[in-house]
Scaffold this motif. Sequence first.
Motif, PDB file in Angstrom:
ATOM      1  N   VAL A 154      40.077  32.244 -81.052  1.00 15.45           N
ATOM      2  CA  VAL A 154      39.950  31.954 -82.543  1.00 15.45           C
ATOM      3  C   VAL A 154      38.290  31.589 -82.883  1.00 15.45           C
ATOM      4  CG1 VAL A 154      40.795  30.175 -84.395  1.00 15.45           C
ATOM      5  CG2 VAL A 154      42.084  30.785 -82.400  1.00 15.45           C
ATOM      6  N   SER A 155      38.109  32.369 -84.074  1.00 14.93           N
ATOM      7  CA  SER A 155      36.641  32.269 -84.297  1.00 14.93           C
ATOM      8  C   SER A 155      36.716  32.653 -86.037  1.00 14.93           C
ATOM      9  CB  SER A 155      35.602  33.401 -83.810  1.00 14.93           C
ATOM     10  OG  SER A 155      36.278  34.791 -83.930  1.00 14.93           O
ATOM     11  N   VAL A 158      47.066  30.711 -90.113  1.00 17.59           N
ATOM     12  CA  VAL A 158      46.152  29.597 -90.098  1.00 17.59           C
ATOM     13  C   VAL A 158      45.866  28.898 -88.961  1.00 17.59           C
ATOM     14  CG1 VAL A 158      45.790  27.537 -91.635  1.00 17.59           C
ATOM     15  CG2 VAL A 158      46.860  29.583 -92.587  1.00 17.59           C
ATOM     16  N   ALA A 159      44.819  28.690 -88.689  1.00 20.88           N
ATOM     17  CA  ALA A 159      44.160  27.827 -87.448  1.00 20.88           C
ATOM     18  C   ALA A 159      44.328  26.513 -87.930  1.00 20.88           C
ATOM     19  CB  ALA A 159      42.991  28.275 -86.820  1.00 20.88           C
ATOM     20  N   PHE A 160      44.492  25.412 -86.646  1.00 24.97           N
ATOM     21  CA  PHE A 160      44.441  23.823 -87.046  1.00 24.97           C
ATOM     22  C   PHE A 160      43.984  23.277 -85.696  1.00 24.97           C
ATOM     23  CE2 PHE A 160      48.098  25.262 -89.334  1.00 24.97           C
ATOM     24  CZ  PHE A 160      48.183  24.579 -90.399  1.00 24.97           C
ATOM     25  N   THR A 161      43.034  22.361 -86.045  1.00 22.14           N
ATOM     26  CA  THR A 161      42.555  21.438 -85.018  1.00 22.14           C
ATOM     27  C   THR A 161      43.124  19.976 -85.116  1.00 22.14           C
ATOM     28  OG1 THR A 161      40.762  20.615 -86.391  1.00 22.14           O
ATOM     29  CG2 THR A 161      40.231  22.560 -85.554  1.00 22.14           C
ATOM     30  N   ALA A 162      42.972  19.071 -84.207  1.00 25.86           N
ATOM     31  CA  ALA A 162      43.437  17.806 -84.473  1.00 25.86           C
ATOM     32  C   ALA A 162      43.137  17.090 -85.413  1.00 25.86           C
ATOM     33  CB  ALA A 162      43.259  17.251 -82.890  1.00 25.86           C
ATOM     34  N   ASP A 163      42.022  17.426 -86.221  1.00 25.74           N
ATOM     35  CA  ASP A 163      41.434  16.762 -87.606  1.00 25.74           C
ATOM     36  C   ASP A 163      42.626  16.843 -88.602  1.00 25.74           C
ATOM     37  OD1 ASP A 163      38.555  16.326 -86.360  1.00 25.74           O
ATOM     38  OD2 ASP A 163      39.017  18.536 -86.157  1.00 25.74           O
ATOM     39  N   VAL A 185      47.534  27.960 -83.803  1.00 19.38           N
ATOM     40  CA  VAL A 185      47.458  28.984 -84.942  1.00 19.38           C
ATOM     41  C   VAL A 185      48.812  29.139 -85.388  1.00 19.38           C
ATOM     42  CG1 VAL A 185      47.132  31.337 -85.502  1.00 19.38           C
ATOM     43  CG2 VAL A 185      45.461  30.122 -83.681  1.00 19.38           C
ATOM     44  N   GLN A 186      49.149  28.918 -86.510  1.00 16.56           N
ATOM     45  CA  GLN A 186      50.526  29.376 -87.358  1.00 16.56           C
ATOM     46  C   GLN A 186      50.624  30.464 -87.846  1.00 16.56           C
ATOM     47  OE1 GLN A 186      51.870  26.004 -89.587  1.00 16.56           O
ATOM     48  NE2 GLN A 186      52.199  24.679 -88.072  1.00 16.56           N
ATOM     49  N   GLY A 187      51.704  31.186 -87.674  1.00 17.70           N
ATOM     50  CA  GLY A 187      51.923  32.371 -88.417  1.00 17.70           C
ATOM     51  C   GLY A 187      53.194  32.319 -89.513  1.00 17.70           C
ATOM     52  N   ILE A 198      41.912  27.727 -92.406  1.00 17.83           N
ATOM     53  CA  ILE A 198      41.720  26.575 -91.452  1.00 17.83           C
ATOM     54  C   ILE A 198      42.366  25.015 -92.076  1.00 17.83           C
ATOM     55  CG2 ILE A 198      40.179  25.139 -90.019  1.00 17.83           C
ATOM     56  CD1 ILE A 198      38.159  27.271 -90.548  1.00 17.83           C
ATOM     57  N   ASN A 199      43.158  24.694 -91.191  1.00 19.53           N
ATOM     58  CA  ASN A 199      43.734  23.279 -91.580  1.00 19.53           C
ATOM     59  C   ASN A 199      44.447  23.147 -93.040  1.00 19.53           C
ATOM     60  OD1 ASN A 199      43.051  21.773 -89.182  1.00 19.53           O
ATOM     61  ND2 ASN A 199      41.011  21.614 -89.574  1.00 19.53           N
TER      62      ASN A 199
END
Length: 530
Positions: free
Chosen positions: A390-391, A324-329, A368-370, A289-290
Motif C-alpha cells: 500500500v503506497s 480505502v486504506a486504514f491504519t490503527a490511528d 484495505v477496504q473495498g 486513507i482513514n
Amino acid sequence: MRFGPRKFAVVAAIALVAGTVGGPTAAADRDHGLPLGPRGLPETRTVETLQPGVTLTTIVRGESDPADGWTVEVAVPGGGDDPDPDAPPTAVADRAHADALAGALSGKGFSARVEDVTTPAVADFAGGSLGFRVRIGLDADKAAANTLLTRVRAAGFTASAVFTGWDGASTDRGPWRVQVLTIDPTKFRGDLVGDFGPDVERRETTSVLARARDATAGVNAGFFVLDPAAGAPGDPAGLGVYDGRLLSESTNGRPVFTFTADARHAGVDRYSWTGKVSGRGTTLPLDGINRVPGLVRNCGGTHDDRPTSRPLHDTTCTDPDELVAFTADYGTETPSGPGVEAVLDRQGRVTEVREPRGGALPAGARSVQGTGTGAAALRAMAVPGARLAVSGHLTDERGRPAHVPQMAANGGPELVRDGRPHVTPQADGMVRPGDPSFYYGWAAKRNPRTIAGVDGHGRIMLATVDGRAVDSLGLSIAESAAVADSLGMESAVNLDGGGSTTMVVDDKVINHPSDATGERPVGDAILVLP
C-alpha cells in the motif's frame, strides 16, 4: 517543563490610522493598525511572552457602531437554480424572486426591503452582486427583533434575526477582537505539533487536546467531518500529516499549512495525493486513507467521484466503488458495511479477509477496504498469506513529486501569497455553481476565523478572530486576507473557522467560541509545546 509565569506584558492603547479593506494593504501601512473600518478608530494591542520565542498579541479595534442593529432576514423560496419546487429556500436570490417575497410579506402586513448584496473582487472570483436579500425592521434591541421574528415565522415565512454588523460593510466601526500567537524559530526551543487526539475518527476540543500534551498554547486546525452522514466525525476533511505520517489524503489542489516541529520551516502549499495497492501482479488505485468508503467530504478526490472531483466546500461527494486504506490511528474499529476488508500485518501479508468489512485491527496491523467494484477487485487480490503493498505520494501544484511534510493542516482558501492578498475561493471550492447563498454566508459575511501564516522574518503566526457577536464582528474572507497581510504575513491560509475557532493559552480558552453550547470539539489542533 513550562516556561513559568509570563515574563512581561506590554500594553498600548492608541488611535491608529489604517485603510479600509478595499485593496491590498501596502507594506508601509502594516504598522498603522488593522485595515478594518474607517481611519482613526481606536486600537489597543497587548503583547505577552508565553515562553522563549512565543508571544501572544491581543488586538481590540473599533467601537460599537450605532448604525448597526438587529434585523429579520427572510429566506427567499425558489430563488436557486434547482427546478424542484421543494428546493430549500435561499438567503440570496435574483431580483424577481426577492421582489415577489417582499410583495408576499407586504400582503401579510410587513414592511420589507430588498437589498443588493455585493462582495469585493478577489484573486480568482470577480465579486460584484451576489443577488438580493429581503429584510424587515432594524432595531438596536435583539429582543425586539426576536419578537418580530416570531411574527414573521407565524405568518409562514422562514427567517432569522441577524446583526447588520456581520454583513461586512467597510463603513462599520467594529469592534473586532484578534489574537495572534507568534513563534520565532530563532528563539523557540519547544515543539510545534499537529494533534488529532487518541484517534482520527473522534472529535475533541482544542483545550482537551492542549491539556493532554501540556501545551503552552494552541489553536484549532483543519476542516473535518462533523455530520455522521458525511463520514466519521473528527476525520480531517483534507490533508492531515502528523509527525511525518500522512493519515488523511488531500482535497486535491487545496492549500494546506505545513510546518516543522522546530518551527524553522513553514508555509502554504498545495498538494494532490494518489495511492495504489499492489499484489499478485496487479495494481489497483487507492481512493483514500482513514475515512468511511464512499464519502468524500469537501470533494477533491478521484475522477469518478460525484458530483465532482474538484474541491467543493462543505459538500460530501460520493463514490460507491472505492478502495480505502486504514491504519490503527483511525479508531478502535474500522468502518463496517457491505464490502471486503483485507487485514495486513507489519510486513504487508494478508492475515484475514473480512466480508462484510469492519472491525478492530491487531496491534501494528493495517487494512484495505473495498466497496462496489473495488470489493470484487480486492477480493481477487487479497488471498490469505499474499503480500500487498500500500503506497501513496504527493505532487505539488505544478504536478512535481513532493516530499511528505512533517506536519500539515488542511485549509482554504489561500489568503496571502508573496506578501500580497491572494484569495482563491473559486479554486478552493467556496464558490458553488448556482448557489450564491453559500458564498454569501460563508465568505462574504463576517464570521469567526482562524488563520495560519508566516511573516517575512520566518516567524509562524496563528491568529483567531472572534465573531458572530456584537462585541466582535468577525471577518469576511476578503477582510481575513487584509488582516493577515497587515500583520506582516507573507503567506497565509484560512483554517477551519466559525464555531471551531478557538485559542487556548495555559489550559484556558482565551477567545470566545461562537457556538451556543461553548467550545466545539474539532478534528485536530496546532499546539505549541514547551
